[in-house]
Scaffold this motif. Structure first.
Motif, mmCIF file in Angstrom:
data_model
loop_
_atom_site.group_PDB
_atom_site.id
_atom_site.type_symbol
_atom_site.label_atom_id
_atom_site.label_comp_id
_atom_site.label_asym_id
_atom_site.label_seq_id
_atom_site.Cartn_x
_atom_site.Cartn_y
_atom_site.Cartn_z
ATOM 1 N N GLU A 109 -52.849 72.946 -27.877
ATOM 2 C CA GLU A 109 -53.674 73.807 -27.051
ATOM 3 C C GLU A 109 -53.026 73.929 -25.685
ATOM 4 N N GLY A 110 -52.154 74.904 -25.539
ATOM 5 C CA GLY A 110 -51.468 75.064 -24.273
ATOM 6 C C GLY A 110 -50.707 76.364 -24.246
ATOM 7 N N PRO A 111 -50.018 76.643 -23.132
ATOM 8 C CA PRO A 111 -49.310 77.913 -22.972
ATOM 9 C C PRO A 111 -48.044 77.949 -23.807
ATOM 10 N N PRO A 112 -47.521 79.120 -24.123
ATOM 11 C CA PRO A 112 -46.246 79.198 -24.836
ATOM 12 C C PRO A 112 -45.123 78.640 -23.981
ATOM 13 N N ALA A 113 -44.191 77.951 -24.611
ATOM 14 C CA ALA A 113 -43.064 77.370 -23.876
ATOM 15 C C ALA A 113 -41.829 78.255 -24.064
ATOM 16 N N HIS A 114 -40.795 77.961 -23.276
ATOM 17 C CA HIS A 114 -39.550 78.703 -23.389
ATOM 18 C C HIS A 114 -38.890 78.442 -24.742
ATOM 19 N N SER A 115 -37.906 79.262 -25.056
ATOM 20 C CA SER A 115 -37.145 79.060 -26.286
ATOM 21 C C SER A 115 -36.292 77.809 -26.168
ATOM 22 N N PRO A 116 -36.294 76.967 -27.193
ATOM 23 C CA PRO A 116 -35.447 75.764 -27.139
ATOM 24 C C PRO A 116 -33.968 76.092 -27.156
ATOM 25 N N VAL A 117 -33.618 77.286 -27.654
ATOM 26 C CA VAL A 117 -32.204 77.650 -27.772
ATOM 27 C C VAL A 117 -31.519 77.668 -26.407
ATOM 28 N N GLU A 118 -32.218 78.127 -25.378
ATOM 29 C CA GLU A 118 -31.591 78.207 -24.057
ATOM 30 C C GLU A 118 -31.249 76.807 -23.525
ATOM 31 N N TYR A 119 -32.112 75.837 -23.813
ATOM 32 C CA TYR A 119 -31.830 74.477 -23.349
ATOM 33 C C TYR A 119 -30.707 73.840 -24.164
ATOM 34 N N LEU A 120 -30.702 74.104 -25.459
ATOM 35 C CA LEU A 120 -29.632 73.573 -26.297
ATOM 36 C C LEU A 120 -28.288 74.168 -25.878
ATOM 37 N N ALA A 121 -28.259 75.446 -25.552
ATOM 38 C CA ALA A 121 -27.019 76.079 -25.102
ATOM 39 C C ALA A 121 -26.517 75.437 -23.811
ATOM 40 N N ARG A 122 -27.431 75.107 -22.914
ATOM 41 C CA ARG A 122 -27.029 74.440 -21.668
ATOM 42 C C ARG A 122 -26.454 73.053 -21.950
ATOM 43 N N ALA A 123 -27.061 72.348 -22.894
ATOM 44 C CA ALA A 123 -26.527 71.036 -23.280
ATOM 45 C C ALA A 123 -25.121 71.171 -23.839
ATOM 46 N N VAL A 124 -24.908 72.187 -24.691
ATOM 47 C CA VAL A 124 -23.581 72.432 -25.257
ATOM 48 C C VAL A 124 -22.575 72.719 -24.152
ATOM 49 N N HIS A 125 -22.974 73.513 -23.165
ATOM 50 C CA HIS A 125 -22.066 73.866 -22.078
ATOM 51 C C HIS A 125 -21.611 72.627 -21.306
ATOM 52 N N LEU A 126 -22.561 71.775 -20.919
ATOM 53 C CA LEU A 126 -22.190 70.563 -20.179
ATOM 54 C C LEU A 126 -21.346 69.627 -21.038
ATOM 55 N N ALA A 127 -21.705 69.508 -22.310
ATOM 56 C CA ALA A 127 -20.937 68.641 -23.209
ATOM 57 C C ALA A 127 -19.511 69.142 -23.364
ATOM 58 N N HIS A 128 -19.355 70.453 -23.426
ATOM 59 C CA HIS A 128 -18.018 71.034 -23.548
ATOM 60 C C HIS A 128 -17.220 70.829 -22.269
ATOM 61 N N LEU A 129 -17.854 71.029 -21.125
ATOM 62 C CA LEU A 129 -17.169 70.773 -19.851
ATOM 63 C C LEU A 129 -16.713 69.317 -19.758
ATOM 64 N N ALA A 130 -17.491 68.407 -20.329
ATOM 65 C CA ALA A 130 -17.157 66.973 -20.268
ATOM 66 C C ALA A 130 -15.934 66.624 -21.105
ATOM 67 N N THR A 131 -15.532 67.493 -22.030
ATOM 68 C CA THR A 131 -14.316 67.210 -22.803
ATOM 69 C C THR A 131 -13.082 67.209 -21.905
ATOM 70 N N ARG A 132 -13.212 67.730 -20.702
ATOM 71 C CA ARG A 132 -12.101 67.783 -19.740
ATOM 72 C C ARG A 132 -12.173 66.644 -18.728
ATOM 73 N N TYR A 133 -12.925 65.593 -19.037
ATOM 74 C CA TYR A 133 -13.160 64.578 -18.007
ATOM 75 C C TYR A 133 -11.885 63.871 -17.558
ATOM 76 N N VAL A 134 -10.919 63.690 -18.448
ATOM 77 C CA VAL A 134 -9.661 63.041 -18.058
ATOM 78 C C VAL A 134 -8.933 63.908 -17.033
ATOM 79 N N GLU A 135 -8.885 65.193 -17.288
ATOM 80 C CA GLU A 135 -8.256 66.128 -16.355
ATOM 81 C C GLU A 135 -8.998 66.169 -15.028
ATOM 82 N N LEU A 136 -10.337 66.199 -15.086
ATOM 83 C CA LEU A 136 -11.132 66.225 -13.854
ATOM 84 C C LEU A 136 -10.937 64.953 -13.038
ATOM 85 N N THR A 137 -10.771 63.833 -13.720
ATOM 86 C CA THR A 137 -10.526 62.563 -13.033
ATOM 87 C C THR A 137 -9.149 62.569 -12.377
ATOM 88 N N ALA A 138 -8.149 63.072 -13.093
ATOM 89 C CA ALA A 138 -6.788 63.132 -12.543
ATOM 90 C C ALA A 138 -6.732 64.038 -11.318
#
Length: 483
Positions: free
Chosen positions: A390-419
């Motif tokens: 019993e509550g309001p409609p929430a946002h699509s979960p896909v948008e949050y999952l896509a954001r998680a994918v984006h950050l996870a993908h950026l993290a694959t470069r962590y060695v380069e970012l550290t260097a």
């Protein structure tokens, strides 16, 4: 001023496009190479899940459960090898805690003991783990619960400290809940012994200790305080590691008949937390002065699991999950759901913008924590949308999952970012909560979730181990209707 995060494009991938396949392959490649690296260079400290070998053991157990396809290592074998080194078969006793405020899963021998008992109950575990050794480890957990109860009976030791997740009673509670889950599918004598240690009465006693101290803390906080408040080292932290949100998160995962007894105090405290969220979507590191509760003067630029929005949003997502599927235990009105979902949405937006953290890729104050928070939001929104709450409609979960994918993908470069000097190298670079073992778990959880998305025609997520985020050592316990 240099920010605590690395700026990025704020352009998450379209999960329906072909680009996502390239992202998945790059994340999988990073996972495989980093797991191999961790296996050869794992931390030397044995006992700590947070920074030691016990955390690498948990990483391997976590990845084994996800059953990611052929490219990964035999994780259960690796976990057992490290367990044998950390707790030799000849051991007959592990050090029991001497203080209930130092008896957690993450930072004390309780974690190692819990993992060994869990693996011994697993039918696929090495036969080297005898039930006698597991019983000795189980005694360590039993002693921690007994100690917490005994300390409550001594007036001089009764205060609002020692309840947080990283070291204290909420960390002991996590160990009990983890063992309870593991024993639910084990029919051996050891499984029965574990069930007694993690019984309703044991959990209720430990929860009672945490609630009692929270009420003491609320009284000390003063007029206008929430129903529950705790301190750690005399400071009223709000985040997941040392503060209110982490403790509430563990309380939200206890069996329903125990949770229902304390639901009014828990929900009242969460309502207070929602009210003090700032306009950026973040929370103060510490509880503000009572006079500033509605509009806190203190802001914070920490957006991490340990302090800030990341850990608090994870807790709110667990609340949404529990209230959606068990409203008879935690009933939320339309207005309460709207307030909580709004708080989650604002917090998630901040986590995405500031989630590529300069401190590294670990769970505590790194990118892995950010990824897990966004996974948690995606799961919570999906379950809320499907649950008929019993509550309001929430946002699509896909948008949050896509954001998680984006950050996870950026993290694959962590060695380069550290260097490049844009990201710091942690003191324990291979560890779970500070280092690369943490992001390996997040990559694995995300790959599993994306695979579920492809296989499912009607819903994004299956009910089961990935019901919530899967954050190791914090949000990876199955809570079903029978609880």
């Amino acid at each position: 001023m240099r920010t605590r995060y690395i700026r990025h494009s704020h352009q998450p991938p379209d999960l329906a496009s072909t680009v996502i396949d390239a992202y998945i392959q790059e994340i999988l490649s990073a996972l495989v190479s980093n797991v191999h690296l961790i296996s050869s260079k794992h931390p030397q400290e044995k006992g700590s899940v947070y920074i030691g070998q016990a955390g690498v053991i948990l990483m391997n157990i976590h990845l084994a459960r996800l059953a990611i396809e052929e490219h990964t290592l035999p994780h259960r074998d690796l976990a057992d090898k490290l367990l044998r080194a950390a707790v030799p078969p000849s051991s007959t006793h592990l050090q029991s805690p001497k203080d209930a405020s130092r008896a957690s899963f993450l930072e004390t021998p309780i974690g190692l003991a819990t993992l060994l008992v869990e693996r011994t109950m697993d039918s696929e575990a090495s036969p080297d783990f005898s039930e006698a050794l597991a019983s000795a480890c189980l005694d360590t957990v039993r002693d921690a619960v007994s100690l917490a109860i005994q300390e409550d009976e001594q007036h001089s030791l009764l205060d609002d400290d020692g309840c947080e997740v990283l070291y204290g009673r909420a960390g002991t509670l996590y160990a009990l809940l983890r063992l309870r889950t593991a024993s639910s599918t084990c029919s051996s004598r050891l499984g029965g012994e574990v069930s007694k240690v993690a019984s309703d009465s044991s959990i209720a006693a430990l929860v009672g200790s945490i609630i009692l101290r929270g009420k003491i803390g609320a009284k000390a906080y003063g007029t206008g305080s929430p129903p529950l408040m705790w301190r750690w080292h005399r400071k009223r932290y709000l985040g997941a590691a040392h503060g209110v949100a982490g403790i509430l998160h563990m309380l939200l995962m206890i069996p329903g008949r125990i949770l229902q007894k304390h639901s009014e105090d828990i929900l009242g405290t969460i309502d207070w937390l929602i009210r003090i969220q700032d306009t950026t979507g973040n929370w103060p590191t510490k509880a503000p002065d009572v006079d500033d509760i509605v509009d806190p003067a203190e802001s914070s630029d920490l957006v991490q699991w340990c302090h800030g929005a990341t850990g608090i949003v994870l807790m709110l997502c667990t609340l949404v999950h529990r209230a959606t599927y068990a409203p008879q235990i935690l009933f939320l009105s339309h207005a309460q759901f709207a307030s909580i979902l709004s708080g989650i949405s604002k917090g998630a937006s901040l986590i995405y913008r500031h989630g590529l953290l300069r401190k590294g890729v670990g769970l505590c104050h790194g990118v892995a924590g950010s990824v897990y928070a966004l996974i948690a939001v995606a799961c919570a929104v999906e379950h809320y949308n499907l649950g008929g709450a019993e509550g309001p409609p929430a946002h699509s979960p896909v948008e949050y999952l896509a954001r998680a994918v984006h950050l996870a993908h950026l993290a694959t470069r962590y060695v380069e970012l550290t260097a490049e000097g844009r990201m710091a190298a942690p003191d324990r670079p291979w560890s779970l909560y500070e280092g690369s073992a943490g992001i390996c778990c997040a990559w694995g959880s995300l790959l599993t979730l994306l695979d579920q998305c492809k296989r499912s025609e009607s819903t994004l997520f299956k009910h089961g181990y990935e019901t919530r985020s899967g954050f190791p050592g914090f949000d990876d316990i199955l809570v079903d209707g029978s609880w």
